[in-house]
Design a protein around this motif. Structure first.
Motif, PDB file in Angstrom:
ATOM      1  N   VAL A 186     -32.528 -31.597  26.783  1.00  0.00           N
ATOM      2  CA  VAL A 186     -31.869 -31.706  25.484  1.00  0.00           C
ATOM      3  C   VAL A 186     -30.431 -32.177  25.708  1.00  0.00           C
ATOM      4  N   TYR A 227     -32.621 -26.627  19.704  1.00  0.00           N
ATOM      5  CA  TYR A 227     -33.099 -27.375  20.864  1.00  0.00           C
ATOM      6  C   TYR A 227     -32.981 -26.560  22.152  1.00  0.00           C
ATOM      7  N   THR A 269     -33.243 -33.513  13.239  1.00  0.00           N
ATOM      8  CA  THR A 269     -33.912 -32.244  13.493  1.00  0.00           C
ATOM      9  C   THR A 269     -35.363 -32.379  13.039  1.00  0.00           C
ATOM     10  N   ARG A 306     -37.253 -36.066  21.836  1.00  0.00           N
ATOM     11  CA  ARG A 306     -37.079 -34.734  22.428  1.00  0.00           C
ATOM     12  C   ARG A 306     -38.274 -33.833  22.141  1.00  0.00           C
ATOM     13  N   SER A 322     -39.039 -29.676  21.700  1.00  0.00           N
ATOM     14  CA  SER A 322     -39.105 -29.144  20.334  1.00  0.00           C
ATOM     15  C   SER A 322     -40.517 -28.855  19.856  1.00  0.00           C
TER      16      SER A 322
END
Length: 685
Positions: free
Chosen positions: A321, A334, A591, A637, A641
């Protein structure tokens, strides 16, 4: 009480907690038990610690008979204040195995302000050889002392959530409800800061109707606090030399709105799910499918091609991250995801056949990034086993190649084979793979009443009926009528790869190195690196220009490594490279979306006053499409996540405590963008 007064405390900064300071006195029989030097109190008696736990917490909460009678589809939930050595939780786990039906599940929630080190925990639990295997499972997953929620999978049927931090603050952020409480901790005379009214209030708000509690103490501050919070208490016989203790149950649960300042995020009421359809078999979809199947839910996993065929099909992906210099909810999410993914992968694949926690170096190749990393280190005192700053010399030593830049080293991060991971998850027992393309989601699966469940229509083939549906189709996730209001940005990314010559002295990376791109250690004589980042570009054809861009980034970040590759005979020219293109998806705020799908039309009408005055908050919970969920917008990511987001969704579907704080659950909520747009309409209007 105002909405502001009801708001949970803000999340703490990303920082290491102070660990427990112990000494180990021995008694006349040469036995030892950990003693807190800070609180001048022992954690347990070496001679009767387990007997005391059984009497005070297990039996006073009537756990043997309650567990034996447990038939609910959700887990039985035990909450604890003060994890300590974990003896109480190990005893509860053992009682569950002795008494509960084979289909039952147990969920443990425990707070701890001063967690032990792994070594101290192992040493303390040697006092109970009968718990050797359980203690080994616990200590193997023992998290770094970072404030927040740490989910550990103790067995197929037992989950432990460790909430590191102040007990009242942690329970105030708990998103879930409890059936039985272990009110533990150092005695009120030794630790008065814990035994405060806020603690009892938080317990009451997190209690299910009929929730019980037990505690070793009869102190007046405890009796008054419990009564004021709505618990009925009674004195019962204590253990050993302690004549009396307290036990009781919630009598008058507090009537409060769970989210008074953000009513739109109020979780929807869920019904037990027997069959869930998950659309999309990339990382987002397969992690949700596995999380549900692990809980005994039948899953149909729907994919047009094969698991991992889309953006999750690369040979290697970086598990890391990039945390913000200043604390924010996104960084907390994260970081929680990174730490959870590592524990989850270690449980899923302990042999490390499809992943490697070799570490990740995040280089500061520009002055701007160096300043940002310096601010990050100044603002966040995280444990060194999580992240630490390194100079160029140390970066070189840790990576195994010459590096000219300083950076941040994430020692527990690494790389994963996402293609193999998706295939493994899709093969989880309880998951059925269905090939096809879903074109429409029709609410109401009952052919007579048209109520409950969903009917999925396919481009080709017969429709499918499911109790609930999870949409996990990356950039296509908002192509259904119910999800159309969720903005998604497609992002094209091309990864390059080169085959390394056998027998040559090729330089070897010992860590993943990231800067503008990333390069993991080679696997199977193939070195992968990349990736390009092209928003709103959905072309999937390979481009030499993108290979050239990846080569330029590799050379800029690791010039000595690149030179050594060429010296070893590696042909680093675009026309000699292999590659793969994938379309990732991101949300406007970067997000992920993880949670129930909001009824956008209802939200826009119900919360329209926010466009005029953001302080005018209607006291109305948000409406959602019943039984419809989404996990999307994981961008680049997803390895950090998607597994945690899968747990969020599976926990919500199965009515169990969430693996993140309430504030982070709201941060992940797919409806946040609708509220943001309404409020921005106020300022822009």
């Amino acid at each position: 009480m105002s909405a502001a007064d009801e708001r949970p405390a803000p999340l703490p900064a990303l920082a290491a907690l102070e660990v427990a300071h112990l000494d180990w006195p021995r008694d006349d029989n040469d036995s030892e038990a950990p003693h807190s030097s800070a609180f001048d109190d022992v954690y347990f008696s070496r001679h009767d610690g387990r007997a005391e736990t059984e009497h005070v917490f297990i039996n006073a909460n009537r756990l043997p008979e309650r567990l034996a009678a447990w038939q609910g589809p959700r887990p039985f939930v035990i909450g604890e204040t003060g994890f300590g050595t974990g003896l109480n939780m190990l005893c509860a786990w053992a009682a569950f195995e002795r008494h509960a039906p084979a289909t039952a599940r147990l969920h443990l929630v425990s707070t701890e302000r001063f967690p032990m080190t792994r070594d101290d925990l192992e040493r303390a639990l040697t006092a109970w050889p009968e718990f050797h295997d359980k203690a080994a499972c616990l200590t193997a997953q023992w998290p770094a002392p970072v404030a927040g929620v740490h989910r550990l999978r103790l067995s197929e049927r037992v989950i432990l959530d460790l909430h590191f931090g102040d007990s009242a603050e942690r329970l105030g952020q708990l998103d879930g409800r409890v059936d039985a409480w272990f009110l533990d901790g150092f005695a009120p005379s030794k630790n008065p800061e814990m035994w405060q009214p806020a603690l009892f209030t938080a317990m009451a708000r997190a209690s299910r109707p009929g929730a019980t509690f037990a505690t070793f103490t009869c102190a007046g501050v405890v009796k008054r606090g419990l009564k004021a919070a709505g618990f009925a208490w009674r004195k019962v016989p204590g253990h050993g030399r302690k004549r009396e203790m307290l036990a009781g149950e919630i009598e008058t649960p507090p009537h409060h709105h769970p989210r008074p300042s953000t009513p739109w995020f109020t979780p929807p009421t869920t019904k037990p799910a027997r069959h869930v359809a998950v659309i999309g078999a990339g990382l987002a979809g397969t992690t949700v499918a596995e999380a549900l199947a692990r809980r005994g839910v039948a899953v149909t996993l729907i994919e047009r091609e094969a698991p991992g065929a889309g953006g999750s099909g690369n040979r290697q992906g970086a598990l890391y991250v990039k945390l913000a210099a200043e604390t924010n909810a996104q960084s907390r999410m994260y970081l929680s995801g990174l730490l959870y993914s590592r524990r989850w992968l270690a449980t899923l694949d302990p042999e490390h056949t499809i992943w490697d926690d070799c570490g990740v170096l995040q280089l500061a190749t520009s002055e701007r990034e160096a300043k940002r990393q310096a601010r990050f280190l100044a603002n966040h005192a995280l444990p060194t086993q999580v992240v630490t700053g390194v100079d160029a010399e140390e970066a070189s030593a840790r990576s195994g190649v010459a590096i000219d830049s300083p950076g941040l080293d994430y020692a527990g991060a690494g790389w994963v084979r996402p293609d193999l991971l998706c295939a493994r998850l899709a093969a989880t027992p309880g998951i059925t793979l269905h090939r096809g393309e879903v074109t429409e989601l029709i609410p109401g699966a009952n052919p007579v009443t048209h109520e409950g469940g969903w009917t999925l229509s396919f481009k080709d083939g017969e429709p499918l009926v499911a109790d609930q549906v999870v949409v996990a189709t990356a950039a296509l996730a908002n192509h259904f009528a119910q999800t159309a209001a969720l903005p998604l940005q497609p992002i094209r990314g091309q990864v390059s790869a080169v085959r390394l010559p056998q027998g040559a002295e090729v330089p070897t990376l010992s860590r993943v190195v990231c800067a503008g791109g990333y390069v993991p250690p080679a696997t199977d004589e193939i070195l992968s690196f990349g990736a390009t980042f092209a928003p709103h570009d959905t072309d999937t054809a390979l481009r030499d220009t993108d290979h050239a861009a990846n080569l330029a980034e590799l050379e800029a970040s690791l010039p000595h490594f690149t030179a050594a590759l060429r010296k070893a005979g590696v042909d680093l020219t675009p026309d000699h490279l292999e590659g793969r293109v994938a379309i990732r998806a991101a949300s406007p705020d970067k997000t992920p979306y993880a949670g129930p799908v909001p009824d956008a039309a209802h939200w826009r009408e119900a919360y329209s006053t926010l466009a005029k005055d953001a302080r005018r908050i209607p006291d109305m919970p948000g409406a959602h499409h019943p039984g419809l969920w989404i996990s999307a917008a994981h961008g680049s990511r997803g390895l950090a996540s998607a597994p945690l987001c899968a747990e969020v969704i599976a926990s919500r579907i199965c009515d169990e405590p969430l693996p993140v704080e309430r504030t982070l659950a709201d941060h992940l909520h797919p409806g946040r963008r609708l509220i943001s747009e309404l409020i921005k309409g106020q300022t822009n209007g």
